[in-house]
Design an enzyme around this catalytic site. Structure first.
Site, PDB file in Angstrom:
ATOM      1  N   ASN A  14      -2.210  -1.494   0.306  1.00  0.00           N
ATOM      2  CA  ASN A  14      -1.330  -2.338  -0.525  1.00  0.00           C
ATOM      3  C   ASN A  14      -1.837  -3.780  -0.544  1.00  0.00           C
ATOM      4  O   ASN A  14      -1.779  -4.445  -1.578  1.00  0.00           O
ATOM      5  CB  ASN A  14       0.118  -2.278  -0.028  1.00  0.00           C
ATOM      6  CG  ASN A  14       0.851  -1.057  -0.544  1.00  0.00           C
ATOM      7  OD1 ASN A  14       1.230  -0.992  -1.717  1.00  0.00           O
ATOM      8  ND2 ASN A  14       1.015  -0.062   0.316  1.00  0.00           N
ATOM      9  N   LEU A  84       4.498  -3.246  10.863  1.00  0.00           N
ATOM     10  CA  LEU A  84       5.358  -2.401  11.697  1.00  0.00           C
ATOM     11  C   LEU A  84       6.251  -3.144  12.690  1.00  0.00           C
ATOM     12  O   LEU A  84       7.197  -2.568  13.215  1.00  0.00           O
ATOM     13  CB  LEU A  84       4.496  -1.374  12.454  1.00  0.00           C
ATOM     14  CG  LEU A  84       3.843  -0.319  11.559  1.00  0.00           C
ATOM     15  CD1 LEU A  84       2.890   0.553  12.373  1.00  0.00           C
ATOM     16  CD2 LEU A  84       4.890   0.537  10.867  1.00  0.00           C
ATOM     17  N   ASN A 101       9.422  -6.777   1.649  1.00  0.00           N
ATOM     18  CA  ASN A 101       8.795  -5.642   2.327  1.00  0.00           C
ATOM     19  C   ASN A 101       8.698  -4.459   1.368  1.00  0.00           C
ATOM     20  O   ASN A 101       9.521  -4.333   0.459  1.00  0.00           O
ATOM     21  CB  ASN A 101       9.659  -5.241   3.531  1.00  0.00           C
ATOM     22  CG  ASN A 101       9.113  -4.037   4.283  1.00  0.00           C
ATOM     23  OD1 ASN A 101       7.910  -3.971   4.588  1.00  0.00           O
ATOM     24  ND2 ASN A 101       9.973  -3.073   4.580  1.00  0.00           N
ATOM     25  N   HIS A 103       8.798  -0.300   1.316  1.00  0.00           N
ATOM     26  CA  HIS A 103       9.238   0.808   2.169  1.00  0.00           C
ATOM     27  C   HIS A 103       9.036   2.130   1.419  1.00  0.00           C
ATOM     28  O   HIS A 103       9.397   2.238   0.253  1.00  0.00           O
ATOM     29  CB  HIS A 103      10.719   0.616   2.530  1.00  0.00           C
ATOM     30  CG  HIS A 103      11.208   1.634   3.510  1.00  0.00           C
ATOM     31  ND1 HIS A 103      11.009   1.518   4.870  1.00  0.00           N
ATOM     32  CD2 HIS A 103      11.846   2.810   3.316  1.00  0.00           C
ATOM     33  CE1 HIS A 103      11.517   2.581   5.470  1.00  0.00           C
ATOM     34  NE2 HIS A 103      12.027   3.377   4.558  1.00  0.00           N
ATOM     35  N   ASP A 144      15.531  -2.941   6.968  1.00  0.00           N
ATOM     36  CA  ASP A 144      15.513  -2.273   5.655  1.00  0.00           C
ATOM     37  C   ASP A 144      16.820  -2.421   4.879  1.00  0.00           C
ATOM     38  O   ASP A 144      17.152  -1.592   4.028  1.00  0.00           O
ATOM     39  CB  ASP A 144      15.172  -0.761   5.800  1.00  0.00           C
ATOM     40  CG  ASP A 144      13.784  -0.536   6.364  1.00  0.00           C
ATOM     41  OD1 ASP A 144      12.888  -1.358   6.088  1.00  0.00           O
ATOM     42  OD2 ASP A 144      13.597   0.455   7.093  1.00  0.00           O
ATOM     43  N   GLU A 173       3.738   2.693  -5.044  1.00  0.00           N
ATOM     44  CA  GLU A 173       3.713   1.362  -4.398  1.00  0.00           C
ATOM     45  C   GLU A 173       2.742   0.417  -5.111  1.00  0.00           C
ATOM     46  O   GLU A 173       3.061  -0.752  -5.330  1.00  0.00           O
ATOM     47  CB  GLU A 173       3.342   1.503  -2.924  1.00  0.00           C
ATOM     48  CG  GLU A 173       4.437   2.202  -2.133  1.00  0.00           C
ATOM     49  CD  GLU A 173       4.155   2.306  -0.646  1.00  0.00           C
ATOM     50  OE1 GLU A 173       5.119   2.462   0.110  1.00  0.00           O
ATOM     51  OE2 GLU A 173       2.980   2.250  -0.234  1.00  0.00           O
TER      52      GLU A 173
HETATM   53  C1  GRF Z   1       3.136   2.047   2.847  1.00  0.00           C
HETATM   54  O1  GRF Z   1       3.479   3.355   2.538  1.00  0.00           O
HETATM   55  C2  GRF Z   1       4.365   1.187   2.981  1.00  0.00           C
HETATM   56  O2  GRF Z   1       5.452   1.626   2.241  1.00  0.00           O
HETATM   57  C3  GRF Z   1       4.704   1.289   4.426  1.00  0.00           C
HETATM   58  O3  GRF Z   1       3.470   1.374   5.089  1.00  0.00           O
HETATM   59  C4  GRF Z   1       2.496   1.929   4.222  1.00  0.00           C
HETATM   60  C5  GRF Z   1       1.326   0.999   4.246  1.00  0.00           C
HETATM   61  O4  GRF Z   1       0.182   1.526   3.649  1.00  0.00           O
HETATM   62  N1  GRF Z   1       5.539   0.193   4.837  1.00  0.00           N
HETATM   63  P1  GRF Z   1      -1.118   0.654   3.489  1.00  0.00           P
HETATM   64  O5  GRF Z   1      -1.482   0.092   4.863  1.00  0.00           O
HETATM   65  O6  GRF Z   1      -0.823  -0.441   2.516  1.00  0.00           O
HETATM   66  O7  GRF Z   1      -2.152   1.598   2.982  1.00  0.00           O
END
Ligand code: GRF
Length: 188
Positions: A14, A84, A101, A103, A144, A173
């Site tokens: 992401n 996390l 954030n 999710h 959340d 996402e």
């Molecule tokens: C995503 O699925 C997001 O929703 C969650 O952690 C994942 C992160 O994926 N919070 P990445 O590290 O961006 O590939």
């Protein structure tokens, strides 16, 4: 120019998408001034590969206060992209409307403590949900629980498994995160 700080704990796809959207103008007039990780992770490498300053603050009780100390003064938005650790109440309340954030579920379903990554997908499959998706929301001190900015769903197919679910959610996402960032930045 709006300054964004991105927090990561994992692979950072992401983050990669956000970097690309800033480069190609899908997220206009923005700059990632810093990427912070709470553990060694590939997300840090992605930032370094693009010449973005990085900082590693080991996860633990003092994470939020250490982050506050190093946060650039001109930060407009803090983006949690697969992050996390839980930011403490004091930190969240210091930046109202400025922390978001992503999710991997249709909040308020499958959110809260312990609901991250594969735990979310396992819970969704175990409860025979008809749909899943992803949500971008404001971060408040309730895990959340902050206001939803954008959400997109898809129908769960027969034979859906952890891998297919995770892949479909990531695709969603990559679509909604840049849109949500633009929405939020337009109000800052
Ligand atoms: C995503 O699925 C997001 O929703 C969650 O952690 C994942 C992160 O994926 N919070 P990445 O590290 O961006 O590939």
């Amino acid at each position: 120019m709006k300054n964004i700080v991105v927090l990561v704990s994992g692979g950072g796809t992401n983050l990669q998408r956000i970097i690309e959207c800033i480069d190609n103008g899908e997220i206009p007039n923005a700059n990632i001034s810093l990427v912070v990780a709470d553990r060694d992770c590939f997300g840090l490498e992605r930032a370094k590969n693009h010449g973005i300053p990085t900082q590693l603050i080991p996860r633990g009780k003092s994470f939020s206060s250490e982050l506050k100390q190093i946060l650039p003064a001109n930060t407009d938005l803090i983006v949690l992209a697969g992050f996390l650790s839980i930011l403490n109440k004091e930190f969240c309340e210091s930046f109202p409307g400025k922390i978001i954030n992503i999710h991997p579920s249709l909040l308020p379903k499958f959110g809260g403590k312990g609901m991250w990554g594969h735990h979310v997908h396992e819970a969704v499959l175990a409860s025979n949900e008809k749909e899943s998706g992803a949500t971008v929301h404001y971060v408040t001190s309730g895990i959340d629980e902050g206001e939803i900015i954008l959400q997109k769903s898809f129908k769960i197919s027969d034979g859906e498994n952890l891998e297919t679910l995770s892949e479909k959610i990531h695709t969603i996402e990559y679509e909604i995160f840049p849109k949500a960032i633009n929405l939020v930045l337009s109000k800052i």
